[in-house]
Design an enzyme around this catalytic site. Structure first.
Site, PDB file in Angstrom:
ATOM      1  N   GLY A  18       0.818  -1.204   0.000  1.00  0.00           N
ATOM      2  CA  GLY A  18       0.000   0.000   0.000  1.00  0.00           C
ATOM      3  C   GLY A  18       0.850   1.251   0.000  1.00  0.00           C
ATOM      4  O   GLY A  18       2.059   1.216   0.251  1.00  0.00           O
ATOM      5  N   GLY A  21       0.225   8.949   2.491  1.00  0.00           N
ATOM      6  CA  GLY A  21       0.818  10.265   2.453  1.00  0.00           C
ATOM      7  C   GLY A  21       2.237  10.317   2.983  1.00  0.00           C
ATOM      8  O   GLY A  21       2.985  11.248   2.674  1.00  0.00           O
ATOM      9  N   GLY A  23       4.470   7.570   2.791  1.00  0.00           N
ATOM     10  CA  GLY A  23       5.387   6.689   2.070  1.00  0.00           C
ATOM     11  C   GLY A  23       4.690   5.440   1.584  1.00  0.00           C
ATOM     12  O   GLY A  23       3.491   5.451   1.298  1.00  0.00           O
ATOM     13  N   VAL A  25       4.418   0.884   1.798  1.00  0.00           N
ATOM     14  CA  VAL A  25       4.587  -0.322   2.611  1.00  0.00           C
ATOM     15  C   VAL A  25       4.772  -1.516   1.679  1.00  0.00           C
ATOM     16  O   VAL A  25       4.000  -1.705   0.743  1.00  0.00           O
ATOM     17  CB  VAL A  25       3.364  -0.567   3.515  1.00  0.00           C
ATOM     18  N   LYS A  40       8.170  -0.411   5.897  1.00  0.00           N
ATOM     19  CA  LYS A  40       7.631   0.912   5.596  1.00  0.00           C
ATOM     20  C   LYS A  40       8.768   1.842   5.193  1.00  0.00           C
ATOM     21  O   LYS A  40       9.708   2.055   5.959  1.00  0.00           O
ATOM     22  CB  LYS A  40       6.886   1.481   6.804  1.00  0.00           C
ATOM     23  N   ASP A 132      -2.672   9.347  16.874  1.00  0.00           N
ATOM     24  CA  ASP A 132      -3.339   9.217  15.577  1.00  0.00           C
ATOM     25  C   ASP A 132      -4.182   7.944  15.534  1.00  0.00           C
ATOM     26  O   ASP A 132      -4.119   7.182  14.576  1.00  0.00           O
ATOM     27  CB  ASP A 132      -2.292   9.218  14.451  1.00  0.00           C
TER      28      ASP A 132
END
Length: 339
Positions: A18, A21, A23, A25, A40, A132
């Site tokens: 995936g 915003g 970076g 994975v 990541k 987050d």
């Protein structure tokens, strides 16, 4: 982009999982242990900022010290070819943002939040805030023989890095997803474990209603809702839920942190009780001298956030209260949430 079979930082890349915003994975394999790893790679622009790079190293090292069955394990971190990277536990499953609330039983929604709450309280005990919490950072591992579905929380430390990379923290702004951000994050106030609790309550609202608590097309309206509006009752989104859930969610999302529950687990337990209670919800004990309620917190700059045309967003189509044929989840497999 890294091609399949290419070696990066010693890891053999198998495929892209995936992009986000921050970076990309990749599914990769450890060079010695032959285990699958979520690798990541953060955007190259972050590498050029010495302060952000130092923050990344501190936050990644701190996250690697967290040892909890519901927290995605951080194995290693480093830099390679002008990019920062993190090697993390690979979760074969989906993230909660792909869940279809229309077919998700409310009991399962609360079970997911219970797992995340336990992970957050553990992290808070270790002196770590997530900052987050949102459905995209909650992973649901596929069931294996003899085991039920497991819940994982991921991306500890990335939120702080995301803040620093935008150079907006001095103005009191933030880059955590608006739909799940607390009033104190928006106004540059003091953050403590109850900040994560606020986001967790927002995530439960989404899992129950299919939209964020202050859903709107205009970001200013979302901010205005978090800072000033009462929580829209779940009944405008979905029928069949115990009204006691509204009171529990409102307490978990109180404008002032001291009016929230003492811990995330206490909030989750109150939500579980509210599913079936006939004697009223379990609410937090107000601090000494406080008046029970959900006081309005004005924005730092009066008039900066225009009021929406109506207090609550238009009602969405009514969702059925029971699961539909085809299982509780919808969406393609999403093995690892991009940063």
């Amino acid at each position: 982009m890294i091609d399949s079979g290419e070696v990066f930082a010693g890891y053999t890349v198998e495929r892209l999982l995936g992009q986000g915003g921050m970076g990309s994975v990749y599914l990769a394999r450890h060079p010695r242990f032959s285990r699958q790893t979520a690798l990541k790679l953060l955007n190259p622009n972050l590498y050029t900022d010495n302060e952000v790079r130092a923050r990344f190293e501190r936050e990644a090292d701190l996250a690697a010290q967290l040892d909890h069955p519901s927290i995605v394990t951080v194995y290693d971190r480093g830099s390679e070819n002008g990019q920062l990277w993190i090697a993390m536990q690979y979760i074969d499953g989906v993230d909660a943002a792909t869940v279809n609330p229309m077919t998700l039983p409310p009991e399962r929604a609360v079970q997911i939040i219970e797992g995340v709450a336990d992970a957050l309280d553990y992290a808070h005990g270790m002196g770590v805030l997530h900052r987050d919490v949102k459905p995209a950072n909650i992973m649901l591992a596929r069931s294996s023989v003899g085991q039920g579905e497991r819940v994982f929380l991921t991306d500890f430390g990335i939120a702080r890095l995301r803040e620093d990379s935008t150079h907006l923290t001095q103005t009191g702004m933030f880059t955590a997803t608006l739909a799940y951000a607390s009033p104190e994050q928006m106004t540059g106030g003091h953050l403590d474990p109850r900040t994560d609790q606020y986001a967790l309550a927002c995530a439960l609202y989404w899992l129950l209603a299919g939209v964020g608590p202050f859903d709107a097309d205009n970001p200013a309206d979302i901010i205005h809702g978090h800072l000033q509006l009462a929580l829209p009752p779940l009944a405008v989104r979905r029928r069949g839920l115990n009204p006691a859930l509204d009171a529990v969610l409102a307490a978990g999302m109180a404008k002032r942190p001291e009016h929230r529950y003492n811990t995330c687990a206490e909030f989750a337990a109150a939500a579980k009780h509210a599913l079936t209670t006939t004697s009223g919800p379990r609410l937090p004990t107000p601090p000494p001298g406080a008046v029970r309620g959900n006081p309005v917190v004005p924005p730092q700059h009066p008039g900066a956030y225009p009021a929406p045309a109506q207090q609550f967003p238009p009602a969405a189509p009514v969702y059925p209260a029971s699961p539909q044929p085809g299982g509780p989840y919808a969406g393609a497999p999403h093995p690892a949430a991009p940063p």
